[in-house]
Design a protein around this motif. Structure first.
Motif, PDB file in Angstrom:
ATOM      1  N   GLY C  97       0.802  -1.208   0.000  1.00 40.07           N
ATOM      2  CA  GLY C  97       0.000   0.000   0.000  1.00 40.07           C
ATOM      3  C   GLY C  97       0.842   1.267   0.000  1.00 40.07           C
ATOM      4  O   GLY C  97       0.425   2.292  -0.544  1.00 40.07           O
ATOM      5  N   LEU C  98       2.011   1.190   0.614  1.00 37.06           N
ATOM      6  CA  LEU C  98       2.879   2.368   0.676  1.00 37.06           C
ATOM      7  C   LEU C  98       3.772   2.476  -0.554  1.00 37.06           C
ATOM      8  O   LEU C  98       3.931   3.543  -1.141  1.00 37.06           O
ATOM      9  N   TRP C  99       4.406   1.359  -0.893  1.00 35.58           N
ATOM     10  CA  TRP C  99       5.296   1.341  -2.050  1.00 35.58           C
ATOM     11  C   TRP C  99       4.912   0.169  -2.944  1.00 35.58           C
ATOM     12  O   TRP C  99       5.084  -0.989  -2.549  1.00 35.58           O
ATOM     13  N   PRO C 100       4.434   0.400  -4.144  1.00 38.52           N
ATOM     14  CA  PRO C 100       4.179  -0.727  -5.047  1.00 38.52           C
ATOM     15  C   PRO C 100       5.442  -1.553  -5.281  1.00 38.52           C
ATOM     16  O   PRO C 100       5.375  -2.725  -5.643  1.00 38.52           O
ATOM     17  N   ALA C 101       6.604  -0.931  -5.052  1.00 35.68           N
ATOM     18  CA  ALA C 101       7.864  -1.655  -5.228  1.00 35.68           C
ATOM     19  C   ALA C 101       7.939  -2.879  -4.325  1.00 35.68           C
ATOM     20  O   ALA C 101       8.649  -3.840  -4.629  1.00 35.68           O
ATOM     21  N   ALA C 102       7.187  -2.845  -3.217  1.00 34.53           N
ATOM     22  CA  ALA C 102       7.247  -3.965  -2.285  1.00 34.53           C
ATOM     23  C   ALA C 102       6.582  -5.210  -2.860  1.00 34.53           C
ATOM     24  O   ALA C 102       6.856  -6.320  -2.398  1.00 34.53           O
ATOM     25  N   ASP C 103       5.734  -5.023  -3.852  1.00 39.83           N
ATOM     26  CA  ASP C 103       4.964  -6.138  -4.407  1.00 39.83           C
ATOM     27  C   ASP C 103       5.856  -7.322  -4.772  1.00 39.83           C
ATOM     28  O   ASP C 103       5.778  -8.397  -4.175  1.00 39.83           O
ATOM     29  N   VAL C 104       6.758  -7.119  -5.738  1.00 37.88           N
ATOM     30  CA  VAL C 104       7.573  -8.244  -6.204  1.00 37.88           C
ATOM     31  C   VAL C 104       8.564  -8.681  -5.135  1.00 37.88           C
ATOM     32  O   VAL C 104       8.843  -9.875  -4.989  1.00 37.88           O
ATOM     33  N   GLN C 105       9.080  -7.736  -4.360  1.00 33.98           N
ATOM     34  CA  GLN C 105      10.100  -8.105  -3.382  1.00 33.98           C
ATOM     35  C   GLN C 105       9.491  -8.907  -2.239  1.00 33.98           C
ATOM     36  O   GLN C 105      10.118  -9.820  -1.706  1.00 33.98           O
ATOM     37  N   GLU C 106       8.260  -8.563  -1.847  1.00 33.17           N
ATOM     38  CA  GLU C 106       7.611  -9.344  -0.794  1.00 33.17           C
ATOM     39  C   GLU C 106       7.261 -10.731  -1.308  1.00 33.17           C
ATOM     40  O   GLU C 106       7.361 -11.721  -0.581  1.00 33.17           O
ATOM     41  N   ARG C 107       6.849 -10.792  -2.569  1.00 30.25           N
ATOM     42  CA  ARG C 107       6.568 -12.114  -3.127  1.00 30.25           C
ATOM     43  C   ARG C 107       7.825 -12.961  -3.124  1.00 30.25           C
ATOM     44  O   ARG C 107       7.794 -14.159  -2.835  1.00 30.25           O
ATOM     45  N   GLU C 108       8.948 -12.342  -3.452  1.00 28.26           N
ATOM     46  CA  GLU C 108      10.205 -13.081  -3.467  1.00 28.26           C
ATOM     47  C   GLU C 108      10.541 -13.574  -2.056  1.00 28.26           C
ATOM     48  O   GLU C 108      10.924 -14.739  -1.865  1.00 28.26           O
ATOM     49  N   THR C 109      10.390 -12.678  -1.071  1.00 28.50           N
ATOM     50  CA  THR C 109      10.709 -13.069   0.298  1.00 28.50           C
ATOM     51  C   THR C 109       9.770 -14.173   0.780  1.00 28.50           C
ATOM     52  O   THR C 109      10.188 -15.104   1.465  1.00 28.50           O
TER      53      THR C 109
END
Lengths: 378, 339, 147
Positions: C97-109
């Motif tokens: 919600g804060l950074w769309p950049a977190a989308d792929v990185q959270e999926r990776e984690t």
């Protein structure tokens, strides 16, 4: 998707149209590797894109935990295989930061030269593949011709063209051979004319301009929110370059500019690379002019056992900010090693900006984002 | 030299009349011209594939094929042998009949086009009095084969490619035909030999430069060659309608493509470049030289320019090329009335 | 040039008493998992860390640790945010919600480390195949050795 639904309701009395789902990749000429995009299309217009990556996942982060710190260096070559020198540099500097090693002067200069040469080589691949994705095959060949000379220089210093494995924790593997500097000077003299040639053949081409100006624009806000860095961010008008903002190595000694473009469209993302290559040539010239004598390797123990702790270091890679996060538990192997790859993050914005264009725009947009699948999947 | 082929034909005719009874000699002669045209197309295609690669190579600062035979001359032969030796793959999901027929029908119009082309003085298979009309009519049927291939492959890339072919070829046919009208108005005939004769003093490219340009652009689009190679756009649609084809079926499309290039160039030579006329050299030799100049122009264009986008391609046609060709006809009409 | 980081950290610690503490090394804060979202919101909005530079996780023997690197553009100030997570079922609020950049990185984690991000719109595996068993970057995932 919502848009498509609305339109169907709107056209209730006209013949029904259906969207088709098309797989672009994993084997496709313009996905630059094994990347797959699932396109939902209304005719030729793209209404939705879904990214699928991981076809080249080799688990380098897990492998790192089973190798010593020194042994990991060749693995970095295989991340962004078009920017091996920069990956070497990023990893070496991360480790030096963790261990507090001073790198000899001459090694710093060699690193700068290699990094900027690699940046030009990688950007040349970008310009080449952008040209060929728009079917300008001649543009591709011209860039490849000039890139070859850079690879020959790499061949001279480390015996290999792509997977260089040249830098070491504490310096570089070997001093540059005699004959390297004159050859480099000749290349520096020739490169600006090559860039002018691309301007004439590729940048100035009217068909190419019509196909890329105004296509898939990315605002500065979108870019920052999606974590887009590197040339793609600068194309959107943000003058942010780690070489200036947080200089690593000896970048603070060089005089160069950060070129930016205004619109952040496909053409800007293409043209920013040409501008950056010109700046890289400037840095190269300054580095050659003040190239010092001396050792190229610091005194580093044979078996590297960094102190306990963690470190995050980032450098300006060719595709964006390349970060290494290393956790050490005091042994000779990393406890955890994470690679922040710019291509992986930059690819995340592709579905967002390519939506609404047609398939030809999508190909151009993907090419303009400049991904390397070795780095996306790691 | 000048009458080499004419004499050959005459002696063949005499021989056949002497040996065969009734109307059989005529039939045999017709067959003979089909075989000759086929041979002409095939040899040209073999040479053109080599030439295309060499031209591209020299434009791109490299050498091109240079391993098979002297200067790589046998490269195409090797390629053809390789294609012939390949497994004949028909996708399970394909519409098998249409899929197979499409690869055959695509070549038929190409061969038929050459029936009305004057290869030299008195060297024309059938000098129809509606020669230009025949050419235009036959060439437009090629679209169907592409659509058949694209549809029958049951592949989304092929389908999109097939749709693009139809959109592009039908659209560009209109300015193409209109550009020919200017020439026909000047010559006052649709007959190829009349048109060639009308250019005895001055070539129509001088009187109709705009028409020639329109013809050249629309012809490039009709040939699906760069920058108008959208239907087979490698970077987007893999190979467009031919994506699922392999081996010899694929070679047929290749053959038709280059055959069409020869045909379009031959028509340009006939209509705009004075046909097979020229000093010193025999007429058929002049014809070949002029055709190859045209072909080189097509290649030059392809290896210089990137691909145009679908909507720009359509806009360029309907908003620029078509009005321009209409204006050209109008001006030609006025000029004819005045002078 | 980068701003002084220590005053910023002190400010954060004061705003969230008991939930944020300064880390062992300079430039880092430890945040309680429950307070992650408000802390990040404050860091992004008020403190100007507008880019999520990196997001990853480490598997320590006693707990999981999320490591966030925030960066301020254009002055390149860096802030390291660490969150300790429960070893049994590691869960943390998603930052999409804060950074769309977190989308792929959270999926990776999630894929490699098995951290569950609450509120992530599309938490699926990204690098490993969908039917992959286990989370390879965890220490209890043993690599097969070459025989």
């Amino acid at each position: 998707m919502e848009k498509a639904m609305e339109r169907e309701v709107f056209r209730a009395d006209s013949p029904r149209t259906e969207t088709i789902t098309m797989n672009m990749g994993p084997q496709h000429p313009s996905t630059h590797g094994v990347y797959r995009a699932v396109l939902t299309m209304d005719g030729e217009e793209i209404t939705h894109i879904e990214n699928h990556v991981g076809y080249l996942h080799r688990g380098i982060e897990k492998l790192a935990e089973t190798r010593t710190f020194t042994q990991f260096m060749p693995y970095t070559d295989r991340l962004d295989y078009l920017g091996a020198m920069l990956n070497n540099l990023g990893y070496a500097q991360t480790m030096e930061k963790l261990m507090g090693v001073e790198v000899p002067e001459r090694a710093e200069y060699i690193r700068i030269i290699m990094a900027e040469l690699q940046r030009i080589a990688s950007h040349l691949i970008f310009v080449a593949s952008y040209a060929i994705d728009l079917s300008s095959t001649t543009g591709w060949m011209y860039c490849m011709r000039d890139r070859e000379r850079i690879l020959d220089l790499f061949d001279m210093v480390c015996g290999s063209r792509l997977t260089t494995n040249y830098m070491r924790i504490g310096g570089v593997a070997e001093d540059v051979p005699p004959g390297f500097l004159p050859e480099l000077q000749r290349l520096i003299n020739d490169l600006p004319a090559c860039f002018d040639e691309y301007d004439g053949l590729i940048s100035g081409n009217e068909i190419l301009q019509k196909r890329s100006i105004g296509v898939a624009p990315m605002s500065a806000e979108t870019a920052i929110a999606y974590g887009v860095t590197g040339p793609n961010l600068r194309a959107s008008g943000v003058a942010f370059d780690l070489r200036k903002a947080a200089p690593y190595g000896i970048y603070d000694r060089f005089d160069f500019e950060i070129p930016t473009c205004a619109n952040g469209d496909t053409y800007d993302r293409y043209y920013i690379r040409i501008l950056e290559m010109r700046q890289s040539v400037r840095i190269l010239q300054q580095a050659v002019d003040s190239f010092p004598e001396g050792p190229v390797m610091a005194k580093v123990p044979k078996v590297i056992r960094p102190p306990k702790g963690d470190v995050y270091h980032q450098i300006e890679g060719t595709k964006g900010i390349l970060g290494f996060y290393v956790v050490s538990d005091g042994t000779s192997k990393p406890y955890r090693l994470h690679i922040h790859s710019p291509s992986f993050v930059n690819l995340g914005v592709f579905p967002e900006i390519a939506r609404g264009g047609n398939i030809q725009d999508a190909v151009a947009t993907l090419a303009s984002i400049d991904i390397v699948l070795g780095e996306v999947d790691r | 030299m000048e009458n080499l082929f004419v004499n050959l034909e005459a002696s063949l005719n005499r021989f056949l009349t002497a040996t065969l009874p009734g109307s059989l000699p005529n039939l045999a002669m017709a067959l003979a011209s089909v075989v000759v045209i086929l041979l002409f197309v095939l040899t040209n295609v073999v040479w053109l594939v080599y030439m295309e690669r060499k031209v591209a190579a020299y434009m791109q600062d490299r050498l091109g094929p240079n391993r098979v035979g002297p200067r790589g001359l046998l490269q195409t032969v090797a390629d053809v042998l390789k294609l012939l030796g390949k497994e004949d793959i028909v996708p399970v999901a394909a519409d098998k009949w249409v899929f197979k027929i499409a690869a055959v029908t695509v070549l038929i119009p190409t061969i038929m086009l050459f029936a009305v082309i004057p290869f030299g003085n008195n060297l024309i298979s059938i000098d129809l009095n509606i020669g230009v009309f025949y050419f235009v009519a036959i060439s437009s049927t090629a679209t169907i084969s592409f659509l058949m291939a694209g549809w029958a492959s049951n592949n989304k890339y092929s389908l999109l490619g097939g749709m693009r072919v139809v959109a592009q070829m039908i659209a560009y046919e209109i300015p193409l035909v209109f550009s020919l009208l200017g020439v026909v108005m000047l010559a006052g005939s649709l007959k190829m030999s009349d048109i060639v004769a009308a250019q005895k003093d001055v070539w129509f490219i001088v009187l109709q430069p705009v028409a020639f340009l329109i013809y050249f652009i629309a012809g490039t689009a009709e040939l699906n060659r760069g920058p108008f190679d959208l239907p087979e756009a490698e970077q987007e649609l893999i190979a467009g309608p031919f994506t699922e084809y392999s081996g010899f079926r694929y070679a047929m499309f290749f053959l038709a493509e280059y055959g069409n290039m020869v045909a379009i160039s031959a028509l340009a030579v006939t209509l705009f470049l004075g046909g097979p006329s020229g000093p010193w050299l025999p007429s058929w030799m002049w014809f070949v030289i002029k055709v190859y100049v045209m072909i080189f122009l097509f290649m030059w264009l392809k290896w210089t320019l990137p691909r145009i986008r679908l909507d720009h391609m359509m806009q360029f046609n309907w908003k620029f090329l078509l009005p321009l060709s209409l204006a050209n006809i109008l001006l030609t009409g006025i000029a004819i009335k005045l002078f | 040039m980068a701003k002084e980081i220590q005053p910023i950290i002190e400010k954060l610690v004061q705003s969230f008493p008991g939930q944020v503490e300064a880390g062992e090394t300079a430039g880092q804060v430890m945040v309680a998992a429950s307070a992650l979202l408000p802390v990040m919101e404050k860091a992004k909005g008020e403190l100007g860390f507008n880019m999520l530079a990196d997001l990853t996780a480490v598997d320590y023997p006693e707990n999981f640790e999320m490591v966030y690197h925030l960066m301020a553009i254009p002055d390149a100030t860096m802030l390291k945010v660490k969150v300790k997570l429960d070893k049994g079922s590691p869960r943390v609020a998603s930052l999409v919600g804060l950074w769309p950049a977190a989308d792929v990185q959270e999926r990776e984690t999630y894929d490699l480390m098995g951290i569950f991000f609450e509120g992530h719109p599309n938490l699926k595996r990204i690098l490993c195949p969908e039917d992959f068993q286990g989370h390879p970057l965890r220490k209890d995932y043993i690599l097969k050795t070459r025989s």
